[in-house]
Scaffold this motif. Structure first.
Motif, PDB file in Angstrom:
ATOM      1  N   GLU A   1       0.838   6.728 -10.090  1.00 29.07           N
ATOM      2  CA  GLU A   1       0.785   8.198  -9.897  1.00 29.07           C
ATOM      3  C   GLU A   1      -0.615   8.512  -9.883  1.00 29.07           C
ATOM      4  O   GLU A   1      -1.233   9.240  -9.130  1.00 29.07           O
ATOM      5  CB  GLU A   1       1.427   8.737 -10.813  1.00 29.07           C
ATOM      6  CG  GLU A   1       3.191   8.947 -10.183  1.00 29.07           C
ATOM      7  CD  GLU A   1       3.922   9.857 -11.146  1.00 29.07           C
ATOM      8  OE1 GLU A   1       3.743  10.021 -12.365  1.00 29.07           O
ATOM      9  OE2 GLU A   1       5.204  10.230 -10.542  1.00 29.07           O
ATOM     10  N   ASP A   2      -1.278   7.880 -11.012  1.00 24.83           N
ATOM     11  CA  ASP A   2      -2.750   8.302 -11.074  1.00 24.83           C
ATOM     12  C   ASP A   2      -3.559   7.657  -9.905  1.00 24.83           C
ATOM     13  O   ASP A   2      -4.572   8.160  -9.477  1.00 24.83           O
ATOM     14  CB  ASP A   2      -3.345   7.672 -12.483  1.00 24.83           C
ATOM     15  CG  ASP A   2      -2.818   8.494 -13.665  1.00 24.83           C
ATOM     16  OD1 ASP A   2      -2.416   9.634 -13.404  1.00 24.83           O
ATOM     17  OD2 ASP A   2      -2.834   8.036 -14.999  1.00 24.83           O
ATOM     18  N   PHE A   3      -3.370   6.370  -9.738  1.00 30.34           N
ATOM     19  CA  PHE A   3      -3.916   5.752  -8.515  1.00 30.34           C
ATOM     20  C   PHE A   3      -3.525   6.604  -7.211  1.00 30.34           C
ATOM     21  O   PHE A   3      -4.624   6.751  -6.550  1.00 30.34           O
ATOM     22  CB  PHE A   3      -3.315   4.234  -8.415  1.00 30.34           C
ATOM     23  CG  PHE A   3      -3.956   3.250  -7.663  1.00 30.34           C
ATOM     24  CD1 PHE A   3      -5.375   3.474  -7.027  1.00 30.34           C
ATOM     25  CD2 PHE A   3      -3.599   2.107  -7.057  1.00 30.34           C
ATOM     26  CE1 PHE A   3      -6.177   2.711  -6.193  1.00 30.34           C
ATOM     27  CE2 PHE A   3      -4.274   1.342  -6.227  1.00 30.34           C
ATOM     28  CZ  PHE A   3      -5.586   1.539  -5.943  1.00 30.34           C
ATOM     29  N   PHE A   4      -2.465   7.176  -6.953  1.00 31.00           N
ATOM     30  CA  PHE A   4      -1.986   7.719  -5.678  1.00 31.00           C
ATOM     31  C   PHE A   4      -2.796   9.033  -5.629  1.00 31.00           C
ATOM     32  O   PHE A   4      -3.122   9.440  -4.424  1.00 31.00           O
ATOM     33  CB  PHE A   4      -0.401   8.053  -5.700  1.00 31.00           C
ATOM     34  CG  PHE A   4       0.082   8.772  -4.317  1.00 31.00           C
ATOM     35  CD1 PHE A   4       0.267   7.848  -3.460  1.00 31.00           C
ATOM     36  CD2 PHE A   4       0.231  10.013  -4.534  1.00 31.00           C
ATOM     37  CE1 PHE A   4       0.664   8.409  -2.338  1.00 31.00           C
ATOM     38  CE2 PHE A   4       0.799  10.548  -3.277  1.00 31.00           C
ATOM     39  CZ  PHE A   4       1.005   9.720  -2.236  1.00 31.00           C
ATOM     40  N   ALA A   5      -3.101   9.675  -6.589  1.00 33.49           N
ATOM     41  CA  ALA A   5      -4.014  10.983  -6.599  1.00 33.49           C
ATOM     42  C   ALA A   5      -5.590  10.689  -6.441  1.00 33.49           C
ATOM     43  O   ALA A   5      -6.169  11.674  -5.901  1.00 33.49           O
ATOM     44  CB  ALA A   5      -3.876  11.656  -8.022  1.00 33.49           C
TER      45      ALA A   5
ATOM     46  N   GLN B   1      -5.782   9.353  -0.985  1.00 35.64           N
ATOM     47  CA  GLN B   1      -5.389  10.369  -0.145  1.00 35.64           C
ATOM     48  C   GLN B   1      -5.777  10.602   1.255  1.00 35.64           C
ATOM     49  O   GLN B   1      -5.474  11.138   1.971  1.00 35.64           O
ATOM     50  CB  GLN B   1      -5.660  11.727  -1.052  1.00 35.64           C
ATOM     51  CG  GLN B   1      -4.869  11.812  -1.945  1.00 35.64           C
ATOM     52  CD  GLN B   1      -3.293  12.070  -1.871  1.00 35.64           C
ATOM     53  OE1 GLN B   1      -2.892  12.840  -0.869  1.00 35.64           O
ATOM     54  NE2 GLN B   1      -2.569  11.088  -2.494  1.00 35.64           N
ATOM     55  N   ASN B   2      -7.038   9.831   1.292  1.00 37.91           N
ATOM     56  CA  ASN B   2      -7.813   9.804   2.626  1.00 37.91           C
ATOM     57  C   ASN B   2      -7.504   8.675   3.587  1.00 37.91           C
ATOM     58  O   ASN B   2      -7.887   8.682   4.732  1.00 37.91           O
ATOM     59  CB  ASN B   2      -9.252   9.896   2.430  1.00 37.91           C
ATOM     60  CG  ASN B   2      -9.706  11.340   1.757  1.00 37.91           C
ATOM     61  OD1 ASN B   2      -9.028  12.367   2.125  1.00 37.91           O
ATOM     62  ND2 ASN B   2     -10.718  11.346   1.033  1.00 37.91           N
ATOM     63  N   GLN B   3      -6.793   7.829   3.099  1.00 40.77           N
ATOM     64  CA  GLN B   3      -6.374   6.557   3.864  1.00 40.77           C
ATOM     65  C   GLN B   3      -4.869   6.577   3.970  1.00 40.77           C
ATOM     66  O   GLN B   3      -4.133   6.218   2.936  1.00 40.77           O
ATOM     67  CB  GLN B   3      -6.898   5.338   3.203  1.00 40.77           C
ATOM     68  CG  GLN B   3      -8.710   5.249   3.002  1.00 40.77           C
ATOM     69  CD  GLN B   3      -9.045   5.126   4.337  1.00 40.77           C
ATOM     70  OE1 GLN B   3      -8.748   4.265   5.084  1.00 40.77           O
ATOM     71  NE2 GLN B   3     -10.253   5.619   4.266  1.00 40.77           N
ATOM     72  N   ALA B   4      -4.293   6.626   5.229  1.00 40.17           N
ATOM     73  CA  ALA B   4      -3.118   6.681   5.386  1.00 40.17           C
ATOM     74  C   ALA B   4      -2.164   5.520   4.925  1.00 40.17           C
ATOM     75  O   ALA B   4      -1.098   5.560   4.381  1.00 40.17           O
ATOM     76  CB  ALA B   4      -2.703   6.908   7.002  1.00 40.17           C
ATOM     77  N   ALA B   5      -2.709   4.301   5.333  1.00 38.26           N
ATOM     78  CA  ALA B   5      -2.236   2.867   5.047  1.00 38.26           C
ATOM     79  C   ALA B   5      -2.070   2.846   3.473  1.00 38.26           C
ATOM     80  O   ALA B   5      -1.054   2.276   2.898  1.00 38.26           O
ATOM     81  CB  ALA B   5      -2.901   1.817   5.478  1.00 38.26           C
ATOM     82  N   LEU B   6      -3.064   2.949   2.700  1.00 35.90           N
ATOM     83  CA  LEU B   6      -3.003   2.996   1.223  1.00 35.90           C
ATOM     84  C   LEU B   6      -1.874   4.141   0.577  1.00 35.90           C
ATOM     85  O   LEU B   6      -1.213   3.577  -0.302  1.00 35.90           O
ATOM     86  CB  LEU B   6      -4.460   3.391   0.759  1.00 35.90           C
ATOM     87  CG  LEU B   6      -5.612   2.580   1.035  1.00 35.90           C
ATOM     88  CD1 LEU B   6      -6.705   2.655   0.135  1.00 35.90           C
ATOM     89  CD2 LEU B   6      -5.444   0.948   1.081  1.00 35.90           C
ATOM     90  N   GLN B   7      -2.130   5.114   1.241  1.00 34.93           N
ATOM     91  CA  GLN B   7      -1.223   6.190   0.761  1.00 34.93           C
ATOM     92  C   GLN B   7       0.468   5.991   0.971  1.00 34.93           C
ATOM     93  O   GLN B   7       1.093   5.731   0.071  1.00 34.93           O
ATOM     94  CB  GLN B   7      -1.231   7.595   1.416  1.00 34.93           C
ATOM     95  CG  GLN B   7      -0.689   8.692   1.038  1.00 34.93           C
ATOM     96  CD  GLN B   7      -0.916  10.286   1.612  1.00 34.93           C
ATOM     97  OE1 GLN B   7      -1.418   9.746   2.806  1.00 34.93           O
ATOM     98  NE2 GLN B   7      -0.581  11.097   1.355  1.00 34.93           N
TER      99      GLN B   7
END
Length: 872
Positions: free
Chosen positions: A66-70, A75-81
């Motif tokens: 969750e820390d990583f996701f934030a 947040q600016n990269q759709a694939a990573l998100q």
């Protein structure tokens, strides 16, 4: 047991270090991702990171992700998100948090470009289908599974098509559409067999087994599929799917009437759920075991699994509440941040309107101050209501706990079934622990309301610390930790509240032992600082306290990952000391240990004295008198020299006598509910209290009344009015007699061989000592058998056993166990002369030869070798 505990401590320390390293890595990974321009390479880095975090516990992994996701880069990269978001949703699902999982999936779906990310589109649709399936909304699950199947067929991905077939088949099987379910199962199995995917084949076979069992009703075919699936799961070490198959097989065998086999498989499924921290699997296994044991009327096992099931539900509810609170706090923080941004923008845009801005700022500051003042007040009111609620709850629970303890004691005493006895003892132990927790909550409430006030009395502080340490000797020996008392003087008298200080020091020493590695030392140091304050420092060599937890250390209801309980120990200890002018604080904290300083309140210089002789702790006196003023007067006059408890009638006096095992009881004769003679008779008939001297105080001094009191077990009869000094001398006479007993049994060096046999603890005439002899003799070679285990065998508390033994032989429980072991060792040297010293030591429960030799020499004034040469 010691090695297991040491491994557990090392594991906790290693895990904490690993978690910190992972948190530090987030920054380096963010930098690494920022330096990569290729989306595929960025995704590879994320997948590697996800793989590395798989070794973490589910809850800890969720926090890291969750820390990583934030992070802004995510947040600016759709694939990573999408990659990280899907993993977070999956973890929520495994933890049984369907709402959180669905929230994440729908959030990802709303921001998804279907044409660009078709694989993630299918993955998210499938995930949503699973959550609705778990929630038993099968029509919704079928809809989402079909959408995923259509998308997978378009992109011709055999593995995902097969998975979609199986998902649809499973959903249809739950809606009783047998033909559709069977068809899709066969499609999926055919695909997986072509792909040679063992894990999926095993999963499909398991699903087929469930289908034939629950939908078609063909038991033999269902068992065949389950057995084949189990074989595959075990072969490829797929523990989760193995757990699911074990759960299905266990239920099926029970339904067939093979009860033992069914229970065995269900227990294995439960074990897999615990190992994997998979909440749905664990919960289903508990439900099935509970149901079976209730059906079979095996109530002790049913109670055991019901307790685990309720604990699981409680933990899930707490977790859900924490999630809600965290969301509210996050929303509040975002709202505050947005408000601050708007204020800043307003200041810049309207700078020229100075007067207006000043007025607006003044109004804003006023409202902010009111807001924070009201928030603070609401928080304080909430804390008060919380403490009041807990206190009221504690009072309400004390009566049912007492009602639980009474039949449990009867069952433990009267039952001939060892298993039932064991369960009854478990009930007693846990109910006593629960009662202690409730008592702490009540103490907190009394402190807040100002009801609980300190009661200062002058006591030898050095001797006080020695007695406290002696109570922890067995616990320290089991942990292989040394307790050391350091003081500049042998005797140090000071005025303090005995109960307040004892509770605080007990908590500090208990914590220090719990978190100290094997072979380390705990120092309790008594000193006076430059401000003339008395300091008791408790120093350990453990791993220290997590830096993040230090600010919460003395807050109520706060616990870190290493601690257990309700988080009251340190907070309550500090509050007790503050209430009488003292303090408790963390003086040092490092990876090599922690130091807590316990500060006693300043007292006039005359209270700090060093007498010529050492004196023991004050004798405990129970005063039973129905006249309120006389009862208060006696307590006030005697409290300077003795620890006093009071009771208003014989019934309460009898209860207090059993609870505290006083050294002397002073009692009136004529009282409501129960008179003094009846109480004396009950106390004299009870093995636990029969030794206590009872002094009856009465205005009736005729021969018949005196004879009746003495026949009931009173040792003396004083007429009213009486002289306080006479009572004091009488109590000290009994006390000195106990000290002589202690001297008699503390060493056997002055006795001849014959005297040893007649005067030792092994041949003590008291029935209570003989009962202890029998218990210890059965556990003689068990070096883990100590004070707690002996108390459980006797069905008494540690305090009751300690007070009883102090009264009849002047020794602590630890000393009695050690002396009996030593006397058995001497007996072995005399009767089995072929045994060497090491063999005798191990046979009598000493794990250390050096400690055995030292203890033997102190007791018999001869080394084991010398004793052996003298012929025992």
């Amino acid at each position: 047991m010691k090695s297991i505990f040491a491994s557990f401590l090392i594991m906790i320390f290693s895990f904490c270090a690993f978690s910190q390293a992972q948190i530090r890595d987030l920054q380096s990974i963010e930098k690494e991702l920022s330096n990569i321009s290729n989306e595929t390479k960025r995704l590879d880095v994320v997948k590697i990171f996800l793989k590395e975090t798989e070794s973490l516990a589910l809850t800890d992994r969720l926090a890291v992700l969750e820390d990583f996701f934030a992070l802004p880069i995510v947040q600016n990269q759709a694939a990573l998100q999408l990659e990280i978001g899907c993993e977070i949703a999956t973890i929520h699902s495994k933890l049984g948090q369907s709402d959180a999982s669905l929230d994440m999936y729908f959030a990802l779906l709303n921001s998804l470009d279907k044409a660009r990310f078709p694989v993630y589109y299918s993955k998210i649709k499938t995930g949503i289908g699973y959550e609705y399936f778990y929630l038993q909304e099968f029509d919704k699950a079928t809809t989402y599974f079909k959408t995923a199947l259509e998308n997978n067929r378009i992109h011709r991905d055999s593995a995902t098509v097969a998975a979609s077939f199986i998902n649809l088949a499973t959903a249809y099987s739950r809606t009783k559409e047998a033909d559709s379910a069977k068809r899709y199962f066969e499609y999926g199995l055919s695909y997986y067999e072509n792909l040679k995917d063992s894990a999926k084949i095993g999963l499909t076979l398991n699903n087929l087994g469930s289908f034939y069992h629950r939908v078609v009703g063909e038991t033999a075919k269902a068992i065949d599929y389950f057995e084949k699936a189990l074989h595959i799961h075990q072969k490829i070490h797929n523990q989760y799917d193995e757990g699911v198959t074990l759960l299905n097989l266990g239920t099926l065998y029970y339904d067939k009437g093979e009860i033992n086999k069914g229970l065995q498989l269900l227990r294995l499924a439960l074990s897999r759920g615990q190992q994997l921290q998979h909440i749905p699997l664990y919960k289903l296994a508990l439900q099935n075991l509970l149901m079976i044991y209730e059906n079979e009327q095996v109530y002790d096992s049913a109670f055991f699994y019901q307790k685990q099931y309720h604990n699981l539900l409680d933990s899930l509810q707490i977790s859900e509440q924490k999630t809600i609170i965290a969301k509210l706090e996050d929303a509040h923080f975002k709202a505050q941040t947005q408000k601050e941004k708007e204020i800043a923008a307003l200041k810049i845009s309207r700078l020229y309107q100075g007067i207006t801005i000043a007025i607006l700022i003044s109004i804003l500051l006023s409202f902010t101050a009111i807001y924070y003042w009201r928030t603070k007040k609401l928080k304080e009111d909430l804390e008060k209501k919380k403490s009041m609620f807990y206190a009221n709850l504690a009072h309400e629970f004390r009566t049912p706990i007492s009602l639980i303890q009474s039949p449990a004691k009867q069952i433990s005493s009267n039952s001939k079934d060892d298993k039932i006895k064991q369960n009854a003892k478990l009930i007693l132990a846990q109910s006593e622990h629960l009662l202690e927790l409730f008592n702490e909550l009540i103490t907190v409430s009394k402190l807040e309301e100002g009801i609980l006030q300190p009661n200062f009395s002058e006591t030898d502080l050095v001797q006080f610390c020695k007695e406290i340490i002696s109570e922890f000797e067995a616990m320290a020996e089991k942990k292989q930790v040394r307790l050391v008392l350091k003081s500049d003087s042998n005797s140090f008298y000071y005025s303090f509240d005995f109960n307040f200080l004892k509770k605080a020091l007990n908590n500090l020493i208990s914590n220090a032992i719990q978190f100290s590695p094997i072979g380390k030392e705990i120092i309790i140091e008594l000193s006076i600082n430059q401000s003339a304050q008395v300091i008791i420092a408790v120093k350990d060599e453990g791993p220290g306290i997590d830096k993040d937890f230090v600010p919460k250390l003395f807050q109520r209801y706060q616990t870190n990952k290493k601690e257990q309980g309700v988080g009251l120990g340190l907070a309550l200890s500090k509050s007790l000391l503050n209430s009488c002018g003292g303090d408790l604080y963390l003086a040092k904290n490092s990876s090599s240990g922690a130091i807590f300083n316990l500060v006693l309140p300043k007292t006039p210089e005359k209270n700090i004295i060093s007498p010529q002789i050492n004196q023991e702790d004050k004798p405990v006196v129970l005063i039973v008198e129905d006249h309120k003023d006389l009862r208060s007067h006696l307590a006030a006059e005697l409290s300077e020299s003795f620890q006093c408890y009071t009771a208003e009638n014989g019934k309460i006096g009898h209860q207090l006598a059993l609870a505290h095992i006083p050294d002397v009881i002073l009692s009136d004769v004529i009282m409501p509910e129960m008179d003094g003679v009846t109480m004396a008779s009950l106390i004299n008939q009870n093995e636990l209290t029969e030794h206590i001297p009872i002094v009856l105080l009465s205005a009736k001094t005729d021969t018949q009344s005196i004879q009746k009191g003495l026949e009931a077990g009173a040792i003396s009869y004083l007429g009213k009015p009486f002289v306080i000094d006479e009572i004091k001398q009488l109590i000290f006479g009994f006390w000195n007699w106990q000290k002589k007993l202690e001297q008699r049994f503390s060493t056997k060096a002055h006795q001849t061989t014959t005297d040893k046999e007649n005067n030792g603890l092994l041949h003590h005439p008291n029935g209570f000592i003989q009962k202890i002899n029998c218990i210890i003799e059965k556990q003689l070679s068990n070096n883990a058998f100590g004070v707690n285990e002996l108390s459980e065998e006797l069905g008494l508390s540690r305090t009751q056993v300690h007070r009883k033994l102090k009264a009849i032989c002047g020794l602590s429980t630890t000393a009695v166990i050690k002396h009996i072991r030593l006397e058995h060792a001497a007996l072995l040297f005399s009767t089995e002369k072929e045994l060497n010293i090491s063999e005798v030591a191990y046979k009598t429960g000493f794990s250390s030869i050096a400690y055995f030799s030292k203890s033997f020499s102190e007791y018999f004034q001869n080394t084991p070798s010398e004793y052996k040469k003298l012929g025992g």
